[in-house]
Design a protein around this motif. Structure first.
Motif, PDB file in Angstrom:
ATOM      1  N   PHE A   1       0.834  -1.204   0.000  1.00 51.23           N
ATOM      2  CA  PHE A   1       0.000   0.000   0.000  1.00 51.23           C
ATOM      3  C   PHE A   1       0.868   1.253   0.000  1.00 51.23           C
ATOM      4  CE2 PHE A   1      -2.126   3.410   2.334  1.00 51.23           C
ATOM      5  CZ  PHE A   1      -3.250   3.584   1.546  1.00 51.23           C
ATOM      6  N   GLU A   2       1.866   1.291   0.867  1.00 46.90           N
ATOM      7  CA  GLU A   2       2.749   2.467   0.954  1.00 46.90           C
ATOM      8  C   GLU A   2       3.458   2.726  -0.372  1.00 46.90           C
ATOM      9  OE1 GLU A   2       3.104   4.708   3.387  1.00 46.90           O
ATOM     10  OE2 GLU A   2       1.546   3.651   4.499  1.00 46.90           O
ATOM     11  N   LEU A   3       3.968   1.686  -0.988  1.00 49.72           N
ATOM     12  CA  LEU A   3       4.671   1.841  -2.263  1.00 49.72           C
ATOM     13  C   LEU A   3       3.713   2.291  -3.366  1.00 49.72           C
ATOM     14  CD1 LEU A   3       7.363   1.680  -3.715  1.00 49.72           C
ATOM     15  CD2 LEU A   3       6.969  -0.763  -4.062  1.00 49.72           C
ATOM     16  N   ASP A   4       2.505   1.724  -3.387  1.00 47.33           N
ATOM     17  CA  ASP A   4       1.508   2.144  -4.375  1.00 47.33           C
ATOM     18  C   ASP A   4       1.152   3.617  -4.204  1.00 47.33           C
ATOM     19  OD1 ASP A   4       1.391  -0.325  -5.586  1.00 47.33           O
ATOM     20  OD2 ASP A   4      -0.459  -0.957  -4.570  1.00 47.33           O
ATOM     21  N   MET A   5       0.979   4.062  -2.972  1.00 50.47           N
ATOM     22  CA  MET A   5       0.652   5.470  -2.713  1.00 50.47           C
ATOM     23  C   MET A   5       1.800   6.378  -3.133  1.00 50.47           C
ATOM     24  SD  MET A   5      -2.404   5.610  -1.775  1.00 50.47           S
ATOM     25  CE  MET A   5      -2.475   7.320  -1.319  1.00 50.47           C
ATOM     26  N   LEU A   6       3.017   5.952  -2.853  1.00 54.04           N
ATOM     27  CA  LEU A   6       4.200   6.708  -3.238  1.00 54.04           C
ATOM     28  C   LEU A   6       4.244   6.891  -4.752  1.00 54.04           C
ATOM     29  CD1 LEU A   6       6.767   7.763  -1.745  1.00 54.04           C
ATOM     30  CD2 LEU A   6       7.825   5.590  -2.319  1.00 54.04           C
ATOM     31  N   ILE A   7       4.055   5.798  -5.465  1.00 52.74           N
ATOM     32  CA  ILE A   7       4.093   5.828  -6.930  1.00 52.74           C
ATOM     33  C   ILE A   7       2.961   6.689  -7.486  1.00 52.74           C
ATOM     34  CG2 ILE A   7       3.749   4.406  -8.999  1.00 52.74           C
ATOM     35  CD1 ILE A   7       5.326   2.181  -7.480  1.00 52.74           C
ATOM     36  N   GLU A   8       1.769   6.535  -6.952  1.00 54.70           N
ATOM     37  CA  GLU A   8       0.617   7.262  -7.498  1.00 54.70           C
ATOM     38  C   GLU A   8       0.658   8.759  -7.212  1.00 54.70           C
ATOM     39  OE1 GLU A   8      -1.446   6.163  -9.765  1.00 54.70           O
ATOM     40  OE2 GLU A   8      -0.277   4.335  -9.644  1.00 54.70           O
ATOM     41  N   THR A   9       1.120   9.168  -6.026  1.00 53.15           N
ATOM     42  CA  THR A   9       1.211  10.603  -5.765  1.00 53.15           C
ATOM     43  C   THR A   9       2.308  11.235  -6.621  1.00 53.15           C
ATOM     44  OG1 THR A   9       2.610  10.233  -3.820  1.00 53.15           O
ATOM     45  CG2 THR A   9       0.257  10.565  -3.431  1.00 53.15           C
ATOM     46  N   ASN A  10       3.386  10.507  -6.812  1.00 55.72           N
ATOM     47  CA  ASN A  10       4.458  10.985  -7.677  1.00 55.72           C
ATOM     48  C   ASN A  10       3.958  11.101  -9.126  1.00 55.72           C
ATOM     49  OD1 ASN A  10       7.370  11.639  -7.893  1.00 55.72           O
ATOM     50  ND2 ASN A  10       7.387   9.859  -9.243  1.00 55.72           N
ATOM     51  N   ALA A  11       3.235  10.087  -9.589  1.00 60.71           N
ATOM     52  CA  ALA A  11       2.695  10.110 -10.955  1.00 60.71           C
ATOM     53  C   ALA A  11       1.697  11.242 -11.130  1.00 60.71           C
ATOM     54  CB  ALA A  11       2.038   8.764 -11.276  1.00 60.71           C
ATOM     55  N   SER A  12       0.916  11.517 -10.096  1.00 63.29           N
ATOM     56  CA  SER A  12      -0.038  12.624 -10.157  1.00 63.29           C
ATOM     57  C   SER A  12       0.694  13.953 -10.316  1.00 63.29           C
ATOM     58  CB  SER A  12      -0.895  12.639  -8.888  1.00 63.29           C
ATOM     59  OG  SER A  12      -1.752  13.755  -8.881  1.00 63.29           O
ATOM     60  N   ALA A  13       1.776  14.130  -9.576  1.00 65.55           N
ATOM     61  CA  ALA A  13       2.570  15.358  -9.698  1.00 65.55           C
ATOM     62  C   ALA A  13       3.132  15.484 -11.112  1.00 65.55           C
ATOM     63  CB  ALA A  13       3.694  15.365  -8.665  1.00 65.55           C
ATOM     64  N   ILE A  14       3.611  14.394 -11.668  1.00 70.03           N
ATOM     65  CA  ILE A  14       4.147  14.415 -13.037  1.00 70.03           C
ATOM     66  C   ILE A  14       3.058  14.821 -14.020  1.00 70.03           C
ATOM     67  CG2 ILE A  14       5.027  12.949 -14.913  1.00 70.03           C
ATOM     68  CD1 ILE A  14       6.542  11.343 -12.719  1.00 70.03           C
ATOM     69  N   ARG A  15       1.854  14.239 -13.870  1.00 67.64           N
ATOM     70  CA  ARG A  15       0.749  14.549 -14.783  1.00 67.64           C
ATOM     71  C   ARG A  15       0.342  16.018 -14.731  1.00 67.64           C
ATOM     72  NH1 ARG A  15      -1.117   9.476 -12.969  1.00 67.64           N
ATOM     73  NH2 ARG A  15      -2.482  10.485 -11.453  1.00 67.64           N
ATOM     74  N   VAL A  16       0.503  16.657 -13.576  1.00 66.08           N
ATOM     75  CA  VAL A  16       0.153  18.073 -13.447  1.00 66.08           C
ATOM     76  C   VAL A  16       1.285  18.955 -13.977  1.00 66.08           C
ATOM     77  CG1 VAL A  16      -0.307  19.924 -11.785  1.00 66.08           C
ATOM     78  CG2 VAL A  16      -1.459  17.727 -11.551  1.00 66.08           C
ATOM     79  N   ILE A  17       2.518  18.564 -13.722  1.00 65.08           N
ATOM     80  CA  ILE A  17       3.666  19.391 -14.106  1.00 65.08           C
ATOM     81  C   ILE A  17       3.927  19.354 -15.610  1.00 65.08           C
ATOM     82  CG2 ILE A  17       6.171  19.652 -13.857  1.00 65.08           C
ATOM     83  CD1 ILE A  17       5.795  18.773 -10.914  1.00 65.08           C
ATOM     84  N   GLU A  18       3.722  18.226 -16.264  1.00 65.48           N
ATOM     85  CA  GLU A  18       4.006  18.133 -17.702  1.00 65.48           C
ATOM     86  C   GLU A  18       3.271  19.190 -18.525  1.00 65.48           C
ATOM     87  OE1 GLU A  18       5.389  13.520 -18.386  1.00 65.48           O
ATOM     88  OE2 GLU A  18       3.233  13.961 -18.342  1.00 65.48           O
ATOM     89  N   PRO A  19       1.939  19.376 -18.353  1.00 62.79           N
ATOM     90  CA  PRO A  19       1.284  20.435 -19.124  1.00 62.79           C
ATOM     91  C   PRO A  19       1.786  21.835 -18.758  1.00 62.79           C
ATOM     92  CG  PRO A  19      -0.360  18.990 -18.095  1.00 62.79           C
ATOM     93  CD  PRO A  19       0.982  18.581 -17.598  1.00 62.79           C
ATOM     94  N   LEU A  20       2.166  22.032 -17.494  1.00 65.24           N
ATOM     95  CA  LEU A  20       2.727  23.325 -17.099  1.00 65.24           C
ATOM     96  C   LEU A  20       4.018  23.606 -17.860  1.00 65.24           C
ATOM     97  CD1 LEU A  20       2.292  23.301 -13.202  1.00 65.24           C
ATOM     98  CD2 LEU A  20       0.963  24.601 -14.871  1.00 65.24           C
ATOM     99  N   MET A  21       4.834  22.580 -18.018  1.00 69.00           N
ATOM    100  CA  MET A  21       6.096  22.760 -18.730  1.00 69.00           C
ATOM    101  C   MET A  21       5.871  22.972 -20.229  1.00 69.00           C
ATOM    102  SD  MET A  21       8.050  22.997 -16.302  1.00 69.00           S
ATOM    103  CE  MET A  21       9.371  23.440 -17.385  1.00 69.00           C
ATOM    104  N   GLU A  22       4.855  22.302 -20.778  1.00 71.51           N
ATOM    105  CA  GLU A  22       4.516  22.541 -22.183  1.00 71.51           C
ATOM    106  C   GLU A  22       4.068  23.988 -22.367  1.00 71.51           C
ATOM    107  OE1 GLU A  22       1.703  19.638 -23.569  1.00 71.51           O
ATOM    108  OE2 GLU A  22       2.971  17.987 -22.902  1.00 71.51           O
ATOM    109  N   GLU A  23       3.255  24.462 -21.435  1.00 71.56           N
ATOM    110  CA  GLU A  23       2.800  25.864 -21.475  1.00 71.56           C
ATOM    111  C   GLU A  23       3.989  26.813 -21.330  1.00 71.56           C
ATOM    112  OE1 GLU A  23       0.517  28.871 -18.470  1.00 71.56           O
ATOM    113  OE2 GLU A  23      -0.257  26.824 -18.592  1.00 71.56           O
TER     114      GLU A  23
END
Length: 113
Positions: free
Chosen positions: A12-34
């Motif tokens: 569970f801890e590892l899954d949460m770690l991966i998913e919160t990190n992936a969520s940050a990536i998904r938000v930051i990528e469009p910001l960087m494109e902009e």
């Protein structure tokens, strides 16, 4: 039975770690494109929520608060550094999960055999 609970907790801890990190990536990528298309304008980081900042802090450990402050002051520059690091940690943690799955599978097999 205790090892089974430990496996579930670790998983569970590892899954949460991966998913919160992936969520940050998904938000930051469009910001960087902009940021790359609109060079002159100030980059808005309103899309970054506390959970994303927490993911960034987790990746940078003791320097996490400092990195978050850099993002708030100079998002265009800081996110250019942070995004590759988040991607790197994503790869590392997903590999760790694949490796741990083998161990967890053995524990489950031993428990239910």
């Amino acid at each position: 039975e205790e090892s089974l609970f430990k496996c579930e907790d670790d998983r569970f801890e590892l899954d949460m770690l991966i998913e919160t990190n992936a969520s940050a990536i998904r938000v930051i990528e469009p910001l960087m494109e902009e940021a790359n298309t609109s060079r002159g304008n100030k980059l808005s980081i309103n899309g970054l929520k506390p959970i994303h900042f927490k993911a960034i802090e987790r990746v940078y450990g003791d320097h996490g608060a400092e990195i978050v402050e850099h993002i708030r002051r100079a998002p265009r520059v800081a996110l250019n550094v942070v995004l590759p690091r988040l991607r790197q940690k994503d790869e590392e943690w997903r590999k760790a999960r694949r490796d741990m799955n083998k161990i967890w599978r053995e524990v489950y097999k031993d428990t239910y055999s």
